[in-house]
Design a protein around this motif. Structure first.
Motif, PDB file in Angstrom:
ATOM      1  N   LYS A 269      49.850 -38.987 -87.715  1.00  0.00           N
ATOM      2  CA  LYS A 269      49.968 -39.870 -86.565  1.00  0.00           C
ATOM      3  C   LYS A 269      48.708 -39.848 -85.715  1.00  0.00           C
ATOM      4  O   LYS A 269      48.300 -40.873 -85.166  1.00  0.00           O
ATOM      5  CB  LYS A 269      51.179 -39.471 -85.718  1.00  0.00           C
ATOM      6  N   LEU A 270      48.074 -38.676 -85.606  1.00  0.00           N
ATOM      7  CA  LEU A 270      46.837 -38.583 -84.831  1.00  0.00           C
ATOM      8  C   LEU A 270      45.778 -39.523 -85.388  1.00  0.00           C
ATOM      9  O   LEU A 270      45.090 -40.223 -84.633  1.00  0.00           O
ATOM     10  CB  LEU A 270      46.305 -37.142 -84.846  1.00  0.00           C
ATOM     11  N   ASP A 271      45.627 -39.535 -86.699  1.00  0.00           N
ATOM     12  CA  ASP A 271      44.657 -40.446 -87.319  1.00  0.00           C
ATOM     13  C   ASP A 271      44.992 -41.893 -86.981  1.00  0.00           C
ATOM     14  O   ASP A 271      44.094 -42.699 -86.695  1.00  0.00           O
ATOM     15  CB  ASP A 271      44.647 -40.256 -88.835  1.00  0.00           C
ATOM     16  N   GLU A 272      46.279 -42.216 -87.020  1.00  0.00           N
ATOM     17  CA  GLU A 272      46.701 -43.589 -86.724  1.00  0.00           C
ATOM     18  C   GLU A 272      46.418 -43.944 -85.265  1.00  0.00           C
ATOM     19  O   GLU A 272      45.970 -45.059 -84.960  1.00  0.00           O
ATOM     20  CB  GLU A 272      48.193 -43.743 -87.031  1.00  0.00           C
ATOM     21  N   ILE A 273      46.681 -42.996 -84.357  1.00  0.00           N
ATOM     22  CA  ILE A 273      46.421 -43.236 -82.934  1.00  0.00           C
ATOM     23  C   ILE A 273      44.935 -43.486 -82.697  1.00  0.00           C
ATOM     24  O   ILE A 273      44.546 -44.419 -81.979  1.00  0.00           O
ATOM     25  CB  ILE A 273      46.882 -42.030 -82.094  1.00  0.00           C
ATOM     26  N   LEU A 274      44.099 -42.659 -83.314  1.00  0.00           N
ATOM     27  CA  LEU A 274      42.654 -42.782 -83.101  1.00  0.00           C
ATOM     28  C   LEU A 274      42.104 -44.064 -83.705  1.00  0.00           C
ATOM     29  O   LEU A 274      41.202 -44.698 -83.138  1.00  0.00           O
ATOM     30  CB  LEU A 274      41.936 -41.554 -83.667  1.00  0.00           C
ATOM     31  N   GLN A 275      42.645 -44.466 -84.845  1.00  0.00           N
ATOM     32  CA  GLN A 275      42.202 -45.725 -85.435  1.00  0.00           C
ATOM     33  C   GLN A 275      42.626 -46.897 -84.569  1.00  0.00           C
ATOM     34  O   GLN A 275      41.876 -47.865 -84.393  1.00  0.00           O
ATOM     35  CB  GLN A 275      42.768 -45.875 -86.850  1.00  0.00           C
ATOM     36  N   LYS A 276      43.838 -46.820 -84.003  1.00  0.00           N
ATOM     37  CA  LYS A 276      44.299 -47.872 -83.100  1.00  0.00           C
ATOM     38  C   LYS A 276      43.389 -47.958 -81.877  1.00  0.00           C
ATOM     39  O   LYS A 276      43.032 -49.052 -81.417  1.00  0.00           O
ATOM     40  CB  LYS A 276      45.731 -47.579 -82.655  1.00  0.00           C
TER      41      LYS A 276
ATOM     42  N   ASN B  91      40.165 -49.657 -82.919  1.00  0.00           N
ATOM     43  CA  ASN B  91      40.393 -51.091 -83.113  1.00  0.00           C
ATOM     44  C   ASN B  91      40.481 -51.816 -81.766  1.00  0.00           C
ATOM     45  O   ASN B  91      39.894 -52.895 -81.578  1.00  0.00           O
ATOM     46  CB  ASN B  91      41.677 -51.324 -83.903  1.00  0.00           C
ATOM     47  N   ASP B  92      41.219 -51.204 -80.833  1.00  0.00           N
ATOM     48  CA  ASP B  92      41.358 -51.825 -79.511  1.00  0.00           C
ATOM     49  C   ASP B  92      40.029 -51.868 -78.777  1.00  0.00           C
ATOM     50  O   ASP B  92      39.737 -52.827 -78.052  1.00  0.00           O
ATOM     51  CB  ASP B  92      42.405 -51.075 -78.679  1.00  0.00           C
ATOM     52  N   MET B  93      39.229 -50.833 -78.974  1.00  0.00           N
ATOM     53  CA  MET B  93      37.929 -50.833 -78.315  1.00  0.00           C
ATOM     54  C   MET B  93      37.034 -51.922 -78.888  1.00  0.00           C
ATOM     55  O   MET B  93      36.354 -52.641 -78.149  1.00  0.00           O
ATOM     56  CB  MET B  93      37.251 -49.472 -78.463  1.00  0.00           C
ATOM     57  N   GLN B  94      37.057 -52.058 -80.200  1.00  0.00           N
ATOM     58  CA  GLN B  94      36.231 -53.073 -80.853  1.00  0.00           C
ATOM     59  C   GLN B  94      36.634 -54.475 -80.415  1.00  0.00           C
ATOM     60  O   GLN B  94      35.788 -55.377 -80.305  1.00  0.00           O
ATOM     61  CB  GLN B  94      36.339 -52.934 -82.368  1.00  0.00           C
ATOM     62  N   GLU B  95      37.931 -54.657 -80.137  1.00  0.00           N
ATOM     63  CA  GLU B  95      38.442 -55.972 -79.744  1.00  0.00           C
ATOM     64  C   GLU B  95      38.539 -56.140 -78.227  1.00  0.00           C
ATOM     65  O   GLU B  95      39.127 -57.104 -77.747  1.00  0.00           O
ATOM     66  CB  GLU B  95      39.816 -56.187 -80.384  1.00  0.00           C
ATOM     67  N   ASN B  96      37.954 -55.151 -77.481  1.00  0.00           N
ATOM     68  CA  ASN B  96      37.959 -55.201 -76.018  1.00  0.00           C
ATOM     69  C   ASN B  96      39.378 -55.278 -75.445  1.00  0.00           C
ATOM     70  O   ASN B  96      39.663 -56.056 -74.524  1.00  0.00           O
ATOM     71  CB  ASN B  96      37.128 -56.386 -75.509  1.00  0.00           C
ATOM     72  N   LYS B  97      40.272 -54.472 -75.999  1.00  0.00           N
ATOM     73  CA  LYS B  97      41.665 -54.469 -75.569  1.00  0.00           C
ATOM     74  C   LYS B  97      42.101 -53.118 -74.987  1.00  0.00           C
ATOM     75  O   LYS B  97      43.288 -52.812 -74.961  1.00  0.00           O
ATOM     76  CB  LYS B  97      42.578 -54.831 -76.740  1.00  0.00           C
ATOM     77  N   LEU B  98      41.151 -52.315 -74.530  1.00  0.00           N
ATOM     78  CA  LEU B  98      41.514 -50.997 -74.007  1.00  0.00           C
ATOM     79  C   LEU B  98      42.443 -51.105 -72.802  1.00  0.00           C
ATOM     80  O   LEU B  98      43.506 -50.474 -72.755  1.00  0.00           O
ATOM     81  CB  LEU B  98      40.254 -50.205 -73.632  1.00  0.00           C
ATOM     82  N   GLU B  99      42.051 -51.890 -71.821  1.00  0.00           N
ATOM     83  CA  GLU B  99      42.871 -52.017 -70.614  1.00  0.00           C
ATOM     84  C   GLU B  99      44.206 -52.691 -70.947  1.00  0.00           C
ATOM     85  O   GLU B  99      45.264 -52.247 -70.486  1.00  0.00           O
ATOM     86  CB  GLU B  99      42.128 -52.814 -69.551  1.00  0.00           C
ATOM     87  N   GLU B 100      44.154 -53.710 -71.769  1.00  0.00           N
ATOM     88  CA  GLU B 100      45.364 -54.448 -72.133  1.00  0.00           C
ATOM     89  C   GLU B 100      46.403 -53.550 -72.800  1.00  0.00           C
ATOM     90  O   GLU B 100      47.609 -53.687 -72.560  1.00  0.00           O
ATOM     91  CB  GLU B 100      44.982 -55.593 -73.073  1.00  0.00           C
TER      92      GLU B 100
END
Length: 328
Positions: free
Chosen positions: A224-231, A234-243
Motif C-alpha cells: 500500500k505504501l508503494d501505491e500511496i507514493l505513486q498516487k 501522479n497527483d503532483m505531475q498533474e498539479n492535483k496536490l491541493e485538490e
C-alpha cells in the motif's frame, strides 16, 4: 575473532557532513566501530581523514549511494566480509524536496529587512508553523526570517519530488533490507531512522491518506505504501496536490518522511527482537535547512545516538521529537 568485531559495528548513511558526520563522531567516542558511508567517494574519504586527524579512531569509509541497488549490495558484501554483522544502522541519508535558486537566495540574504511573524506565518502557513514551533522566542525573528527567505527562493518540481522519495524512503528501505540479515546476527540490533516532525500524519490534509499511512496492522501495508507514493507522484505531475488533499509545500519531503515513519513501525512489528525507532533531531543548522536552523549539529546528532545506544528492553516502533515520544 578480529579485535574490531568485538566492538559494536555501526553503519551511518549520508555521513560525510552535517548530522551524519557528527553521529559518526559521537558513536565512535562511545566505543563503536563506525562505517561512514557517503555517495561521493572523495568527500567520504576526506571526512574519515578529518575525523582521524581530530583524534577519532575506529572509523572506516565505504561508498554508498542509497539510490543504487548495486552500491547497497556492495556495502552489504563489504560488511559481511570485514565485520560479519551489523549492530547499529542509522539511516540518515536524505535530501530536501525544494530546488533553491542560489542567486535569489543570495540576493535575499543581502536584504536586511526584518520579517515580522505575521508575514512569516502568512506564507505557506501549514509548513512554516512547524518551524515557528521549534524556534524559541529569541530565535523566531532571525530563524524565521532566514527560513522565509529560503521559501521565497525555492520551488518543488516533479523530478525533485521523485528524487526525494527515492532517497529518503526507498533508499532507507534498500539499505535496511540489505542489512537486516547482518543485523539479525547482532545481540543488540538497533535501527534508527532520522526522520522529521514534518512527517507527522497531521500535516497531510486528506484524512483518508492519513489512515492509509497509519494502518500498519494491514499485512499488505508495504504494498500500500508503494501505491500511496505513486498516487502522490501522479497527483503532483498533474498539479492535483491541493485538490486531492496532499501537502502543498515541501510536499515530497513530508510524504517521504511519513512513509519512513510507517516503514519504521512495520519493521518494529516484523522484528520484535530489534529496537527500531524514528527520530526528529530538531531544527538543526545544516545544509538541508539551508543553515536556517537553531540547533548545532552536535545537539541534533545526540538524539539519534542516544537511540542507537539504548539498552536492551527499550521501546521499539516509536517516533521521537528529540527524546520526547510523539504521535506519528
Amino acid at each position: 575473532m578480529d579485535i574490531l568485531t568485538a566492538k559494536r559495528i555501526a553503519v551511518v548513511t549520508g555521513a560525510n557532513k552535517g548530522i551524519g558526520l557528527e553521529i559518526v563522531r559521537q558513536l565512535a567516542f562511545n566505543g563503536v566501530m563506525v562505517i561512514l558511508t557517503a555517495r561521493n567517494e572523495k568527500r567520504g574519504a576526506e571526512a574519515v581523514e578529518k575525523l582521524i586527524k581530530s583524534g577519532v579512531s575506529d572509523v572506516v569509509f565505504h561508498q554508498l549511494d542509497v539510490a543504487d541497488p548495486a552500491s547497497v549490495a556492495s556495502l552489504s558484501e563489504f560488511i559481511k566480509t570485514k565485520f560479519e554483522r551489523v549492530d547499529i544502522l542509522v539511516n540518515n541519508a536524505g535530501v530536501a524536496s525544494l530546488e533553491i535558486d542560489s542567486e535569489v537566495l543570495d540576493s535575499l540574504d543581502g536584504d536586511d529587512t526584518e520579517v515580522n511573524n505575521d508575514d512569516y506565518s502568512a506564507i505557506h502557513q501549514e509548513f512554516d508553523s512547524v518551524v515557528l514551533k521549534e524556534l524559541g522566542s529569541n530565535d523566531q525573528q532571525s530563524g524565521g526570517s532566514r527560513f522565509l527567505k529560503v521559501l521565497a527562493a525555492g520551488k518543488e518540481t516533479y523530478e525533485k519530488a521523485k528524487e526525494c522519495l527515492d532517497i529518503n524512503f526507498y533508499g532507507t528501505k534498500r539499505v535496511t533490507e540489505a542489512l537486516i540479515p547482518l543485523l539479525q546476527l547482532s545481540n543488540q540490533p538497533r535501527i534508527v531512522n532520522v526522520s522529521s516532525i514534518h512527517g507527522q500524519l497531521q500535516y497531510i490534509p486528506n484524512e483518508s491518506i492519513q489512515k492509509q499511512f497509519d494502518d500498519v496492522n494491514d499485512p499488505k501495508e508495504e504494498i500500500k505504501l508503494d501505491e500511496i507514493l505513486q498516487k502522490f507522484l501522479n497527483d503532483m505531475q498533474e498539479n492535483k496536490l491541493e485538490e486531492n488533499g496532499w501537502p502543498t509545500f515541501g510536499s515530497a519531503y513530508k510524504v517521504s518522511k511519513a512513509a519512513m515513519n510507517t516503514y519504521t513501525r512495520i519493521l518494529a512489528k516484523r522484528y520484535p527482537s530489534m529496537c527500531i525507532n524514528s527520530v526528529h533531531p530538531g531544527y538543526v543548522k545544516t545544509d538541508i535547512t539551508w543553515n536556517s536552523g537553531i540547533l548545532t549539529v552536535e545537539e541534533g546528532a545526540s538524539y539519534p545516538v542516544i537511540l542507537a545506544l539504548l539498552p536492551d528492553g527499550s521501546p521499539s516502533g516509536l517516533f521521537y521529537d528529540k527524546m520526547e515520544v510523539i504521535s506519528f
